[in-house]
Design a protein around this motif. Structure first.
Motif, PDB file in Angstrom:
ATOM      1  N   LEU A 104       8.518  -1.171   4.170  1.00  0.00           N
ATOM      2  CA  LEU A 104       7.211  -0.905   3.114  1.00  0.00           C
ATOM      3  C   LEU A 104       6.254   0.040   4.032  1.00  0.00           C
ATOM      4  O   LEU A 104       5.829  -0.059   5.038  1.00  0.00           O
ATOM      5  N   LEU A 105       6.069   1.469   3.180  1.00  0.00           N
ATOM      6  CA  LEU A 105       5.708   2.332   3.814  1.00  0.00           C
ATOM      7  C   LEU A 105       4.035   2.347   3.847  1.00  0.00           C
ATOM      8  O   LEU A 105       3.267   1.710   2.863  1.00  0.00           O
ATOM      9  N   ASP A 106       3.549   2.806   5.016  1.00  0.00           N
ATOM     10  CA  ASP A 106       2.287   2.620   5.481  1.00  0.00           C
ATOM     11  C   ASP A 106       1.549   3.533   4.371  1.00  0.00           C
ATOM     12  O   ASP A 106       2.261   4.746   4.403  1.00  0.00           O
ATOM     13  N   GLY A 107       0.588   3.376   3.840  1.00  0.00           N
ATOM     14  CA  GLY A 107      -0.421   4.128   2.872  1.00  0.00           C
ATOM     15  C   GLY A 107       0.022   4.191   1.596  1.00  0.00           C
ATOM     16  O   GLY A 107      -0.430   4.889   0.773  1.00  0.00           O
ATOM     17  N   ALA A 108       1.019   3.337   1.357  1.00  0.00           N
ATOM     18  CA  ALA A 108       1.428   3.282  -0.182  1.00  0.00           C
ATOM     19  C   ALA A 108       0.531   2.634  -0.865  1.00  0.00           C
ATOM     20  O   ALA A 108      -0.382   1.830  -0.446  1.00  0.00           O
ATOM     21  N   LEU A 109       0.181   3.132  -2.214  1.00  0.00           N
ATOM     22  CA  LEU A 109      -0.698   2.306  -3.175  1.00  0.00           C
ATOM     23  C   LEU A 109      -0.293   1.092  -3.532  1.00  0.00           C
ATOM     24  O   LEU A 109      -1.292   0.007  -3.625  1.00  0.00           O
ATOM     25  N   ALA A 110       0.676   0.680  -3.525  1.00  0.00           N
ATOM     26  CA  ALA A 110       1.283  -0.554  -3.668  1.00  0.00           C
ATOM     27  C   ALA A 110       2.733  -0.869  -3.331  1.00  0.00           C
ATOM     28  O   ALA A 110       3.341   0.103  -3.311  1.00  0.00           O
ATOM     29  N   THR A 111       2.955  -2.076  -2.727  1.00  0.00           N
ATOM     30  CA  THR A 111       4.392  -2.273  -2.484  1.00  0.00           C
ATOM     31  C   THR A 111       4.830  -3.538  -2.998  1.00  0.00           C
ATOM     32  O   THR A 111       4.064  -4.697  -3.146  1.00  0.00           O
ATOM     33  N   LEU A 112       6.225  -3.485  -3.480  1.00  0.00           N
ATOM     34  CA  LEU A 112       6.639  -4.807  -4.236  1.00  0.00           C
ATOM     35  C   LEU A 112       7.681  -5.126  -3.423  1.00  0.00           C
ATOM     36  O   LEU A 112       8.817  -4.178  -3.775  1.00  0.00           O
ATOM     37  N   GLU A 113       8.051  -6.309  -3.097  1.00  0.00           N
ATOM     38  CA  GLU A 113       9.287  -6.648  -2.495  1.00  0.00           C
ATOM     39  C   GLU A 113      10.000  -7.531  -3.430  1.00  0.00           C
ATOM     40  O   GLU A 113       9.343  -8.537  -4.209  1.00  0.00           O
ATOM     41  N   CYS A 114      11.166  -7.467  -3.779  1.00  0.00           N
ATOM     42  CA  CYS A 114      11.966  -7.714  -4.830  1.00  0.00           C
ATOM     43  C   CYS A 114      13.403  -8.180  -4.299  1.00  0.00           C
ATOM     44  O   CYS A 114      14.095  -7.927  -3.315  1.00  0.00           O
TER      45      CYS A 114
END
Length: 158
Positions: A104-114
């Protein structure tokens, strides 16, 4: 029915007029090795159940890792993350100096784990459908990284 073949460069040029967001899809194989691929062919499929799709090239190391583990993450990039998009657009990109927590990248606008739901044939790509398990995003709006006519851009750049 007449078979019509559209040259790849013509299709790419036409589709370039469709601005998209930019993501990095990450997955770790059963050996624990992490892979990432820049992808802009990403879409919400269903709210109930929560499904999304991402298209990855047949020979993608990220695709192989997510097929192996059955899990992946989609990181929606911020406009200031152009370097990450460029890095993970290359096969075998290194994770050196990339700030992240389990992909999960730091600073990403959104993170979605699937978790992997299904895979379909998409020509030279595979259409990966994932069931969304967790979502993180800020409440306040922020500037996304976009891809338009073969280049990275932002909302205020145009």
């Amino acid at each position: 029915m007449i078979a019509v073949t559209v040259p790849a460069r013509r299709l790419r040029a036409a589709m370039g007029h469709f601005a998209t967001g930019v993501t990095v899809v990450t997955a770790a194989g059963s050996d624990g090795r992490r892979h990432g691929s820049t992808a802009n062919a990403v879409a919400s499929v269903s709210l109930e159940p929560p499904l999304l799709l991402v298209c990855l090239r047949d020979e993608s190391l990220t695709l192989a890792a997510l097929q192996d583990s059955g899990r992946f993450a989609v990181n929606v990039l911020h406009q200031r993350q152009r370097e990450l998009a460029q890095r993970f657009a290359r096969r075998g990109a290194t994770w050196e100096d990339v700030a992240h927590r389990d992909g999960l990248l730091d600073g990403a606008l959104a993170t979605l784990e699937c978790e992997l739901h299904d895979i379909a044939d998409g020509g030279d790509h595979r259409i990966v459908v994932g069931r969304v398990l967790t979502v993180e995003h800020p409440d306040e709006p922020s500037a996304p990284l976009l891809f338009y006519r073969g280049a990275y851009t932002g909302l205020e750049d145009r």
